[in-house]
Design a protein around this motif. Structure first.
Motif, short mmCIF file in Angstrom:
data_model
loop_
_atom_site.label_atom_id
_atom_site.label_comp_id
_atom_site.label_asym_id
_atom_site.label_seq_id
_atom_site.Cartn_x
_atom_site.Cartn_y
_atom_site.Cartn_z
N ASP A 52 0.80 -1.34 0.08
CA ASP A 52 0.06 0.02 -0.09
C ASP A 52 0.80 1.30 -0.06
OD1 ASP A 52 -2.20 -1.81 -0.21
OD2 ASP A 52 -2.56 -1.44 2.14
N ARG A 53 0.37 2.33 -0.58
CA ARG A 53 1.10 3.46 -0.78
C ARG A 53 1.13 4.40 0.67
NH1 ARG A 53 2.94 4.61 -5.54
NH2 ARG A 53 2.30 3.42 -7.51
N GLU A 54 0.09 4.23 1.43
CA GLU A 54 -0.14 4.98 2.73
C GLU A 54 0.42 4.31 3.85
OE1 GLU A 54 -4.24 5.63 3.40
OE2 GLU A 54 -4.75 6.95 1.40
N THR A 55 1.21 5.01 4.53
CA THR A 55 2.01 4.51 5.63
C THR A 55 1.37 4.39 6.73
OG1 THR A 55 2.68 6.87 6.37
CG2 THR A 55 4.14 5.69 4.61
N LYS A 56 1.57 3.74 7.80
CA LYS A 56 0.85 3.13 8.91
C LYS A 56 2.04 3.09 10.20
CE LYS A 56 -2.18 -0.18 10.65
NZ LYS A 56 -3.05 -1.43 10.38
N GLN A 57 1.66 3.53 11.23
CA GLN A 57 2.42 3.48 12.57
C GLN A 57 2.04 2.25 13.17
OE1 GLN A 57 2.19 6.93 14.81
NE2 GLN A 57 3.47 8.03 13.54
N TYR A 58 3.15 1.47 13.63
CA TYR A 58 3.13 0.04 14.29
C TYR A 58 3.80 0.31 15.73
CZ TYR A 58 1.90 -1.55 9.46
OH TYR A 58 1.10 -1.99 8.41
N ARG A 59 3.10 -0.02 16.79
CA ARG A 59 3.68 0.02 18.15
C ARG A 59 4.32 -1.35 18.44
NH1 ARG A 59 5.79 3.38 21.39
NH2 ARG A 59 5.78 2.74 23.79
N LEU A 60 5.75 -1.14 18.44
CA LEU A 60 6.81 -2.36 19.01
C LEU A 60 7.34 -1.90 20.31
CD1 LEU A 60 8.05 -3.26 15.53
CD2 LEU A 60 6.35 -4.47 17.09
N PHE A 69 9.40 0.99 20.86
CA PHE A 69 9.44 2.17 20.06
C PHE A 69 8.33 1.74 18.92
CE2 PHE A 69 12.67 -1.27 18.93
CZ PHE A 69 12.26 -1.62 17.78
N THR A 70 8.26 2.74 18.14
CA THR A 70 7.26 2.74 17.09
C THR A 70 7.71 2.60 15.52
OG1 THR A 70 5.67 4.19 18.34
CG2 THR A 70 5.24 4.03 16.23
N VAL A 71 7.43 1.86 14.86
CA VAL A 71 7.78 1.97 13.48
C VAL A 71 6.84 2.31 12.60
CG1 VAL A 71 8.26 0.20 11.71
CG2 VAL A 71 8.88 -0.52 14.14
N GLU A 72 7.40 3.08 11.60
CA GLU A 72 6.44 3.55 10.55
C GLU A 72 6.67 2.93 9.31
OE1 GLU A 72 5.11 7.80 8.47
OE2 GLU A 72 6.55 7.85 10.26
N ALA A 73 5.75 2.39 8.50
CA ALA A 73 5.89 1.60 7.20
C ALA A 73 4.82 1.54 6.41
CB ALA A 73 6.53 0.09 7.64
N CYS A 74 4.83 1.10 5.30
CA CYS A 74 3.69 0.94 4.15
C CYS A 74 3.02 -0.57 4.49
CB CYS A 74 4.00 1.10 2.78
SG CYS A 74 4.37 2.71 2.55
N PRO A 75 1.85 -0.83 4.89
CA PRO A 75 1.14 -2.20 4.86
C PRO A 75 1.56 -2.93 3.75
CG PRO A 75 -0.33 -0.40 5.64
CD PRO A 75 0.77 0.33 4.75
#
Length: 340
Positions: free
Chosen positions: A308-316, A319-325
């Motif tokens: 996907d083109r839209e990024t999403k934030q993931y809680r790890l 810390f937090t990771v920002e990536a495209c699904p």
């Protein structure tokens, strides 16, 4: 006396005349010039010219051979005279004589017989011309004999010149090295005596050159002090060192097994968000292990991935990771979805 009579008397009295290498180099120049003339005669197949040139070449080769032999006899005779030292010459005077023979006759002659130098090249070219002459005059028996005789003279010249050089070197080499060492020692001693007479013993700087060891008694413990120290430690008993404590128990970090990850992933395909699926299904695992599992899935064969083109934030945690699904499905085979 005329020159022929002088030469005869010198031969009878074994008074050899040393020939300079420059004379031999002139002979080589004559050989190169005659070689060019012989090459022209062979091109024209002129037997009369070839015979005349072969005679001149033979005379030059014989001069080289005779001068080389005379040099060898002269060097050997001079070495014997220096060894006998009937004239009571000093080591420096004898070395000057030997050094002159070495630098003026031995070293230049070594350059001449070297296979990489001019004499060998000139004689190689001459040998090729003799072979060519036998080929050109193959049907003429007299010319064949002339070229065969010239080849034999050339072979004898090479053999004799090398033998003369090695015999001269064997006779003069050890004497040269011995006198060179004696002369260096005598000159060094004379220089040292000169400095000693002008500047005294300090001018020689013997301590700096020889680095003579010096033993000093400064800083040593006296016998009474050592005895007092030994009385002071009398009755000393060493104590036991404290024992080390047990190491704390460290819980191993949980690890996502690759086989279990693959089996569970294949049973739940298709997946709309790979990283969210990994986080939801692996609670309690460290963030590093979840990211490592994400990389393993990306390298699994038989899977088809979408992005996907839209990024999403993931809680790890922590810390937090920002990536495209990224979506995961089975790779299509022959237009149908097949098993992995």
């Amino acid at each position: 006396m005329t020159r022929p009579v002088t030469t005869l008397m010198a031969f009878l009295l074994r008074q050899h005349r040393l020939t300079s290498v420059r004379v031999i180099q002139a002979y080589l120049s004559d050989i190169e010039h005659l070689s060019r003339e012989l090459s022209a005669a062979l091109r024209d197949a002129s037997g009369h010219s070839a015979v005349r040139i072969l005679d001149e070449i033979g005379e030059v080769m014989e001069r080289i051979r005779q001068d080389s032999r005379s040099n060898r006899d002269g060097i050997v005779a001079e070495a014997v005279r220096i060894k006998a030292n009937t004239e009571r010459l000093s080591a420096i005077e004898r070395f000057e004589t030997i050094n002159r023979l070495w630098s003026r006759y031995i070293e230049p002659l070594r350059d001449l017989i070297d296979v990489r130098k001019e004499m060998d090249d000139a004689l190689d070219g001459l040998e090729l011309l003799f072979k060519e002459g036998r080929r050109v005059f193959g049907m003429d028996g007299a010319m064949q004999r002339e070229f065969s005789v010239s080849s034999a003279r050339l072979l004898r010249l090479r053999r004799d010149v090398k033998a003369d050089y090695h015999e001269s070197l064997a006779e003069l080499g050890p004497l040269y090295e011995s006198l060179r060492r004696d002369t260096a020692l005598a000159r060094g001693a004379g220089r040292a005596l000169e400095i000693l007479g002008r500047k005294g013993l300090r001018g020689l700087k013997i301590a700096q050159w020889l680095a003579l060891p010096v033993w000093r008694t400064d800083g040593l413990m006296s016998t009474s002090a050592l005895t007092a120290y030994l009385y002071g430690i009398r009755g000393y008993e060493p104590r036991l060192m404290p024992a080390l404590g047990e190491a704390p128990q460290v819980e191993p970090e949980p690890v996502i097994e690759p086989a279990e990850l693959k089996e569970r992933l294949m049973s739940e395909l298709p997946i709309n968000d790979l990283l969210s699926w990994l986080i939801d299904n692996h609670q309690g695992f460290p963030a590093v292990e979840i990211i490592r599992a994400y990389g393993r899935v990306m390298e699994m064969p038989g899977l088809k991935f979408g992005l996907d083109r839209e990024t999403k934030q993931y809680r790890l945690t922590p810390f937090t990771v920002e990536a495209c699904p990224r979506t995961v499905g089975r790779e299509e085979q022959n237009g149908q979805q097949g098993p992995l």
